[in-house]
Design a protein around this motif. Structure first.
Motif, mmCIF file in Angstrom:
data_model
loop_
_atom_site.group_PDB
_atom_site.id
_atom_site.type_symbol
_atom_site.label_atom_id
_atom_site.label_comp_id
_atom_site.label_asym_id
_atom_site.label_seq_id
_atom_site.Cartn_x
_atom_site.Cartn_y
_atom_site.Cartn_z
ATOM 1 N N VAL A 162 0.847 -1.201 0.000
ATOM 2 C CA VAL A 162 0.000 0.000 0.000
ATOM 3 C C VAL A 162 0.886 1.256 0.000
ATOM 4 O O VAL A 162 0.603 2.235 -0.699
ATOM 5 N N ILE A 163 1.965 1.202 0.758
ATOM 6 C CA ILE A 163 2.913 2.335 0.794
ATOM 7 C C ILE A 163 3.542 2.511 -0.598
ATOM 8 O O ILE A 163 3.709 3.635 -1.078
ATOM 9 N N GLY A 164 3.842 1.394 -1.262
ATOM 10 C CA GLY A 164 4.394 1.432 -2.619
ATOM 11 C C GLY A 164 3.470 2.177 -3.571
ATOM 12 O O GLY A 164 3.922 2.933 -4.433
ATOM 13 N N GLU A 165 2.157 1.986 -3.407
ATOM 14 C CA GLU A 165 1.188 2.711 -4.256
ATOM 15 C C GLU A 165 1.379 4.219 -4.083
ATOM 16 O O GLU A 165 1.376 4.972 -5.064
ATOM 17 N N SER A 166 1.534 4.635 -2.833
ATOM 18 C CA SER A 166 1.706 6.070 -2.565
ATOM 19 C C SER A 166 3.012 6.588 -3.138
ATOM 20 O O SER A 166 3.067 7.695 -3.687
ATOM 21 N N MET A 167 4.070 5.786 -3.024
ATOM 22 C CA MET A 167 5.362 6.230 -3.542
ATOM 23 C C MET A 167 5.296 6.388 -5.060
ATOM 24 O O MET A 167 5.811 7.341 -5.624
ATOM 25 N N LEU A 168 4.627 5.424 -5.727
ATOM 26 C CA LEU A 168 4.502 5.515 -7.181
ATOM 27 C C LEU A 168 3.644 6.728 -7.558
ATOM 28 O O LEU A 168 3.957 7.455 -8.509
ATOM 29 N N ALA A 169 2.581 6.960 -6.774
ATOM 30 C CA ALA A 169 1.704 8.116 -7.049
ATOM 31 C C ALA A 169 2.490 9.423 -6.945
ATOM 32 O O ALA A 169 2.341 10.311 -7.795
ATOM 33 N N LEU A 170 3.335 9.538 -5.930
ATOM 34 C CA LEU A 170 4.098 10.779 -5.741
ATOM 35 C C LEU A 170 5.084 10.997 -6.893
ATOM 36 O O LEU A 170 5.240 12.114 -7.383
ATOM 37 N N VAL A 171 5.729 9.912 -7.345
ATOM 38 C CA VAL A 171 6.675 10.036 -8.469
ATOM 39 C C VAL A 171 5.926 10.408 -9.752
ATOM 40 O O VAL A 171 6.328 11.324 -10.476
ATOM 41 N N LEU A 172 4.825 9.719 -10.020
ATOM 42 C CA LEU A 172 4.085 9.976 -11.265
ATOM 43 C C LEU A 172 3.465 11.375 -11.279
ATOM 44 O O LEU A 172 3.494 12.060 -12.304
ATOM 45 N N ALA A 173 2.935 11.800 -10.131
ATOM 46 C CA ALA A 173 2.334 13.141 -10.068
ATOM 47 C C ALA A 173 3.410 14.194 -10.336
ATOM 48 O O ALA A 173 3.177 15.172 -11.046
ATOM 49 N N ASN A 174 4.604 13.962 -9.784
ATOM 50 C CA ASN A 174 5.701 14.905 -10.011
ATOM 51 C C ASN A 174 6.087 14.962 -11.488
ATOM 52 O O ASN A 174 6.216 16.028 -12.075
ATOM 53 N N LYS A 175 6.242 13.795 -12.101
ATOM 54 C CA LYS A 175 6.636 13.750 -13.523
ATOM 55 C C LYS A 175 5.525 14.313 -14.413
ATOM 56 O O LYS A 175 5.793 14.947 -15.436
ATOM 57 N N PHE A 176 4.290 14.061 -14.026
ATOM 58 C CA PHE A 176 3.144 14.572 -14.784
ATOM 59 C C PHE A 176 3.149 16.103 -14.751
ATOM 60 O O PHE A 176 2.953 16.766 -15.768
ATOM 61 N N LEU A 177 3.411 16.654 -13.564
ATOM 62 C CA LEU A 177 3.425 18.116 -13.432
ATOM 63 C C LEU A 177 4.632 18.733 -14.120
ATOM 64 O O LEU A 177 4.562 19.857 -14.613
ATOM 65 N N GLU A 178 5.730 17.978 -14.177
ATOM 66 C CA GLU A 178 6.904 18.463 -14.909
ATOM 67 C C GLU A 178 6.537 18.660 -16.383
ATOM 68 O O GLU A 178 6.969 19.596 -17.021
ATOM 69 N N LYS A 179 5.743 17.739 -16.917
ATOM 70 C CA LYS A 179 5.404 17.794 -18.345
ATOM 71 C C LYS A 179 4.226 18.709 -18.636
ATOM 72 O O LYS A 179 4.246 19.434 -19.623
ATOM 73 N N PHE A 180 3.199 18.645 -17.770
ATOM 74 C CA PHE A 180 1.955 19.362 -18.084
ATOM 75 C C PHE A 180 1.651 20.479 -17.087
ATOM 76 O O PHE A 180 0.529 20.981 -17.035
ATOM 77 N N GLY A 181 2.641 20.843 -16.273
ATOM 78 C CA GLY A 181 2.433 21.742 -15.128
ATOM 79 C C GLY A 181 1.669 23.015 -15.424
ATOM 80 O O GLY A 181 1.767 23.606 -16.498
ATOM 81 N N GLY A 182 0.906 23.450 -14.435
ATOM 82 C CA GLY A 182 0.150 24.699 -14.493
ATOM 83 C C GLY A 182 -0.239 25.057 -13.079
ATOM 84 O O GLY A 182 -0.110 24.233 -12.173
ATOM 85 N N ASP A 183 -0.722 26.290 -12.872
ATOM 86 C CA ASP A 183 -1.054 26.717 -11.507
ATOM 87 C C ASP A 183 -2.400 26.170 -11.042
ATOM 88 O O ASP A 183 -2.603 25.948 -9.857
ATOM 89 N N SER A 184 -3.321 25.982 -11.975
ATOM 90 C CA SER A 184 -4.637 25.439 -11.606
ATOM 91 C C SER A 184 -4.829 24.096 -12.298
ATOM 92 O O SER A 184 -4.166 23.808 -13.313
#
Ligand code: EPS
Length: 402
Positions: free
Chosen positions: A354-376
């Motif tokens: 379950v912790i692994g799910e959270s770790m993967l979510a944090l990495v993917l959210a970061n990479k997603f925001l790196e590519k598609f980032g915006g303020d809202s």
């Protein structure tokens, strides 16, 4: 882009996490966070501490009327056990110190902690190195999951083995053969019903009996678990530099989970034993679009997501606190002695998944925001939609025969 910190001792007042970089206008469901925290607390083989705690997160900042503000989100998880530790873990100077712990447990951070930080009490090593800290990661990770789900990115996990007991039909093969077509969180519908989060009933029985044997012997067990993410668009991460690679970030994140000693993406280690023709994922056209016959790469080529499910497998070593302890040295006498016993878990692999799910979510959210980032969230959505829609057109335009 997305950063998070955690703070808090295992038996202190509680755990705090601050997560920054989440865009504004994301709806936050408090229930969702608490459900994730509860999932982390489960699993056959955990110790008495889990009977004391019932983790819930209080949102202290960054959210108004149920929506993010774009400002840092801080969350607090109270340690119920704190009431029993007010003196031992006092932040104030007190007259009488608690008895010092002088006997380090092999496999725990006890000895490296006192050596490195010049502590005079092993208690100081124990508190922060405890896996209790992962509750704060799951709180942060659940915010990342809520964000990803807006873009149909879902994460699920299951326990593959405990104490060397593997399933008869490994679901992993279905993933590598690219035959799993559902959203990854549907894996949890089945795994969460099992007290050890496995997908096979027979295997579950064998594992529970093995855990019972471990308990009887005063011993502990580790295991392997798999975390999967579906809906990840092609293009997260990059091959251009060592620190832009998605697989490198995932390996780092998983290796940072307490007691994890191995991380594998796709067929990983077993791919080193076969021919290239048996290993790589053939590129094919399916229903007029580019696709892959298999997903042995685990959704990542060249440090970049391929658009196929991300498949991560990790190994957790057995819990270091043994009720029938192995040898160590008492630092106050410098004589060999058996290690200290203290309340602990016998197995925590289900929680680790379950912790692994959270770790993967944090990495993917970061990479997603790196590519598609915006303020809202609306701005991120526009960036994402424009990229996704244009991919087939761009390929067609760039490669049309001249
Ligand atoms: C842990 C020891 C046990 C575990 C703890 C991790 O706690 P205690 O020493 O209070 O009995 O239950 O995990 C958690 C409290 C948790 O929330 O996961 C250790 O030594 O790492």
């Amino acid at each position: 882009m997305l950063k998070y910190y955690t703070a808090g001792e295992s038996h202190g007042k509680g755990l705090t996490t601050i997560i920054s970089g989440i865009p504004s206008n994301l709806e936050i469901n408090q229930e969702y966070i608490n459900k994730e925290l509860k999932r982390r607390q489960g699993g056959y083989g955990r110790g008495l501490r889990m009977k004391i705690e019932s983790d819930t997160a209080e949102i202290l900042s960054g959210v108004r009327y149920g929506k993010t503000l774009g400002s840092p989100i801080s969350l607090f998880i109270k340690n119920k056990d704190w009431e029993n530790w007010t003196e031992i873990l006092s932040t104030e100077k007190i007259g009488k110190h608690a008895d010092k712990i002088t006997v380090p447990r092999p496999g725990h951070a006890d000895l490296v902690g006192v050596t490195k930080y010049n502590y005079d009490d092993i208690r100081n090593s124990i508190e922060r190195s405890s896996a209790r800290e992962t509750a704060a990661r799951v709180a942060a990770g659940s915010i990342a999951k809520i964000f990803l789900e807006i873009f149909n990115i879902y994460i699920g996990s299951f326990v593959e083995s405990i104490g060397g007991v593997y399933p008869a039909n490994n679901f992993l093969n279905q993933l590598f053969e690219n035959k799993f077509k559902s959203a990854a969180n549907t894996i949890n519908l089945k795994a969460d019903k099992s007290p050890v989060r496995v997908l096979e009933k027979k295997q579950e029985e064998k594992i529970i009996s093995k855990i019972k044997t471990a308990k009887k012997k005063g011993d502990t067990l580790g295991g392997t678990f798999v975390v999967v993410a579906t809906g990840v668009p092609v293009g997260l991460g990059s091959f251009v530099h060592y620190d832009t690679k998605l697989d490198a970030d995932i390996a780092h994140a998983f290796m940072s989970i307490n007691a994890v000693k191995g991380v594998e993406i796709g067929t990983g280690f077993s791919s080193a034993e076969i021919f290239g023709s048996q290993s790589h994922d053939e590129i094919v056209i399916k229903n007029g679009v580019l696709s892959r016959r298999t997903n042995r790469a685990g959704g990542i080529e060249g440090g970049t997501s391929t658009g196929l499910p991300i498949i991560v497998r990790a190994a957790m070593k057995p819990i270091a606190t043994l009720m029938s302890p192995i040898s160590t040295v008492d630092l106050s006498t410098m004589k060999e002695i058996k290690a200290r016993r203290e309340r602990s878990d016998f197995v925590a692999v289900p929680a680790c998944a379950v912790i692994g799910e959270s770790m993967l979510a944090l990495v993917l959210a970061n990479k997603f925001l790196e590519k598609f980032g915006g303020d809202s969230i609306e701005e991120v959505m526009d960036n994402y939609n424009s990229y996704i829609k244009k991919i087939p057109l761009r390929i067609k335009k760039n490669f049309k025969s001249r």
